[in-house]
Design an enzyme around this catalytic site. Structure first.
Site, PDB file in Angstrom:
ATOM      1  N   TRP A 184     -23.548 -40.166   6.389  1.00  0.00           N
ATOM      2  CA  TRP A 184     -23.092 -40.308   7.780  1.00  0.00           C
ATOM      3  C   TRP A 184     -22.134 -41.502   7.830  1.00  0.00           C
ATOM      4  O   TRP A 184     -22.447 -42.575   7.333  1.00  0.00           O
ATOM      5  CB  TRP A 184     -24.254 -40.571   8.751  1.00  0.00           C
ATOM      6  N   GLU A 225     -24.049 -35.507   7.946  1.00  0.00           N
ATOM      7  CA  GLU A 225     -24.493 -35.618   9.347  1.00  0.00           C
ATOM      8  C   GLU A 225     -23.309 -35.800  10.294  1.00  0.00           C
ATOM      9  O   GLU A 225     -22.430 -36.622  10.054  1.00  0.00           O
ATOM     10  CB  GLU A 225     -25.448 -36.826   9.456  1.00  0.00           C
TER      11      GLU A 225
HETATM   12  C1  RNT Z   1     -26.305 -42.819  13.350  1.00  0.00           C
HETATM   13  C2  RNT Z   1     -26.946 -41.781  12.517  1.00  0.00           C
HETATM   14  C3  RNT Z   1     -27.557 -42.264  11.244  1.00  0.00           C
HETATM   15  C4  RNT Z   1     -28.262 -43.583  11.410  1.00  0.00           C
HETATM   16  C5  RNT Z   1     -29.097 -43.980  10.227  1.00  0.00           C
HETATM   17  C6  RNT Z   1     -29.486 -45.420  10.266  1.00  0.00           C
HETATM   18  O1  RNT Z   1     -25.934 -42.391  14.559  1.00  0.00           O
HETATM   19  O2  RNT Z   1     -27.896 -41.106  13.271  1.00  0.00           O
HETATM   20  O3  RNT Z   1     -28.370 -41.296  10.722  1.00  0.00           O
HETATM   21  O4  RNT Z   1     -29.062 -43.605  12.530  1.00  0.00           O
HETATM   22  O5  RNT Z   1     -28.484 -43.628   9.075  1.00  0.00           O
HETATM   23 ZN    ZN Z   2     -29.212 -39.738  12.309  1.00  0.00          ZN
END
Ligand code: RNT
Ligand code: ZN
Length: 418
Positions: A184, A225
């Site tokens: 992400w 993500e």
């Molecule tokens: C951020 C994403 C991500 C983080 C973590 C800490 O908006 O959701 O997954 O929350 O990696």
């Molecule tokens: Zn997340």
């Protein structure tokens, strides 16, 4: 009445609607949730002293934040003692543990920096998942990492992604179970960009480079993500939903959906069945969005139950890989973690105790009146009695009993962290 007696009476009621409670309990017992390590220390990690960046934020200053690996591990142990089953711990690269002067920057971290985590997991029979950390670092320039026009910045983060694949592979090899590695990035713009495609093209090329290294795809499950907006990146995110879904499909990696990353009336529960028609596996971040925040503690609320129902009804308990993702610094962190873990398990139990076959048949037969009636009646079946029995037979406290442990821990351990 004993827990067992209450269970036996509940079992009879569920049996009448064709639900086998013993079977539900057995499935739940073996169901793994990936518990995020970052609830324990407000997403700070151990590799930097700077603030949390990347458009995510923790609010609150409840005493007792874990400040060292030892404290974080002790806190995780406490939580896991209150949650039934064997789970996975989800780490971020910023949780590297440096010792004897072996400090390394993000683009040069190695398996050795996570040796202690592997020992921790092994001793407890846990699995590990992993996330490169593309935030809280000086090489994030103008809110950009893998999509940056600055080649030095982009290359740095590509090396980070590659280093993380190697670490994930090490986790999988050591622990004998696959490691989900989630990418992400926080990249985006606060205001209307002039060029929406160039950053996305660069992100695509960066991902291609990260994935071009040699790694065992049966051990490392890479996922991507998406996000709709972040704090300070309100108008445009590079890793939008369309980008990540298409990229994942084109490369054979997994899509990851975080249910805090969509427009307010859009729900992830409705997306799961479509995703599963086109993907063997997918990943979720289960969280709770509240207005501007995407990361409140997971409750036993309608959408959490709906997500769990979709996982069960799509026969996808081993296809939808679930991790939790939230961070609340305003309340006792051990409690926040435990509430979320127990709630997702409870939601899964609720789904497993639903007369899924019967309901499906009613839909197929067009008996929609009866379908609504039964769906509503099922809501007040004695889930609590089955849940208590599940806790009892798995050696964890029932009902609010677990909170006594948290109070004791707060008094004896957390309050001393000044
Ligand atoms: C951020 C994403 C991500 C983080 C973590 C800490 O908006 O959701 O997954 O929350 O990696
Ligand atoms: Zn997340």
């Amino acid at each position: 009445m004993t827990t067992k007696e209450r269970y036996d009476s509940a079992k009879e009621l569920y049996k009448e609607i064709g639900v086998d409670t013993d079977k539900a309990i057995e499935s739940l017992k073996n169901y793994k949730i990936s518990m995020h390590c970052w609830q324990g220390d407000d997403v700070m990690g151990f590799d930097n002293d700077g603030p949390l960046t990347g458009g995510i934020q923790t609010t609150g200053n409840y005493p007792g934040r874990a400040r060292t690996p030892e404290e974080l591990m002790a806190d995780i142990d406490k939580v896991l003692s209150l949650v039934a089953g064997k789970h996975k711990i989800n780490l971020h690269a910023c949780y590297a543990i440096f010792e004897d002067g072996n400090r390394a920057d993000r683009d040069a971290i190695k398996p050795e920096h996570f040796k202690k985590w592997v020992e921790f997991a092994k001793e407890r029979g846990l699995g590990l998942d992993f996330n490169p950390t593309f935030f809280s670092h000086k090489m994030v320039k103008d809110n950009l990492t893998l999509s940056s026009p600055d080649e030095e910045v982009r290359k740095f983060w590509i090396r980070h992604g590659q280093a993380c694949i190697k670490i994930s592979e090490y986790f999988a090899t050591e622990l004998g179970q696959p490691c989900l590695m989630n990418i992400w990035i926080p990249d985006g713009y606060k205001d209307i960009p002039a060029d929406r495609v160039a950053p996305r093209r660069r992100f695509k090329e960066s991902l291609d480079e990260i994935l071009s290294i040699d790694y065992d795809k049966s051990k490392v499950l890479v996922c991507l993500e998406s996000k709709v907006f972040g704090i300070g990146v309100e108008s445009y995110t590079v890793g939008s939903s369309e980008f990540t879904i298409n990229y994942a499909a084109s490369k054979g990696i997994l899509p990851l959906m975080d249910n805090g990353h969509y427009h307010p009336t859009e729900v992830v529960s409705d997306k799961i069945s479509s995703m599963l028609l086109f993907n063997d596996k997918m990943a979720l971040h289960v969280t709770r969005p509240v207005r501007w925040d995407s990361d409140h503690v997971v409750l036993f609320d309608d959408e959490t139950k709906e997500i769990a129902k979709e996982i069960v009804r799509n026969d996808a308990m081993d296809k939808v890989l679930v991790g939790l993702d939230y961070f609340d610094a305003s309340i006792n962190r051990i409690s926040a973690w435990t509430v979320g873990m127990r709630n997702f398990q409870k939601a899964m139990l609720y789904a497993l105790l639903s007369p899924n076959e019967k309901l499906k048949n009613l839909q197929e037969e067009g008996k929609l009146t009866e379908l609504m009636m039964l769906q509503e009646e099922v809501k007040t079946y004695p889930l609590g009695a089955v849940w208590d029995y599940f806790c009892e037979t798995n050696g964890v406290p029932q009902r609010s009993e677990w909170y006594k442990e948290v109070e004791k821990y707060e008094k004896e351990v957390l309050s001393k962290r000044q």
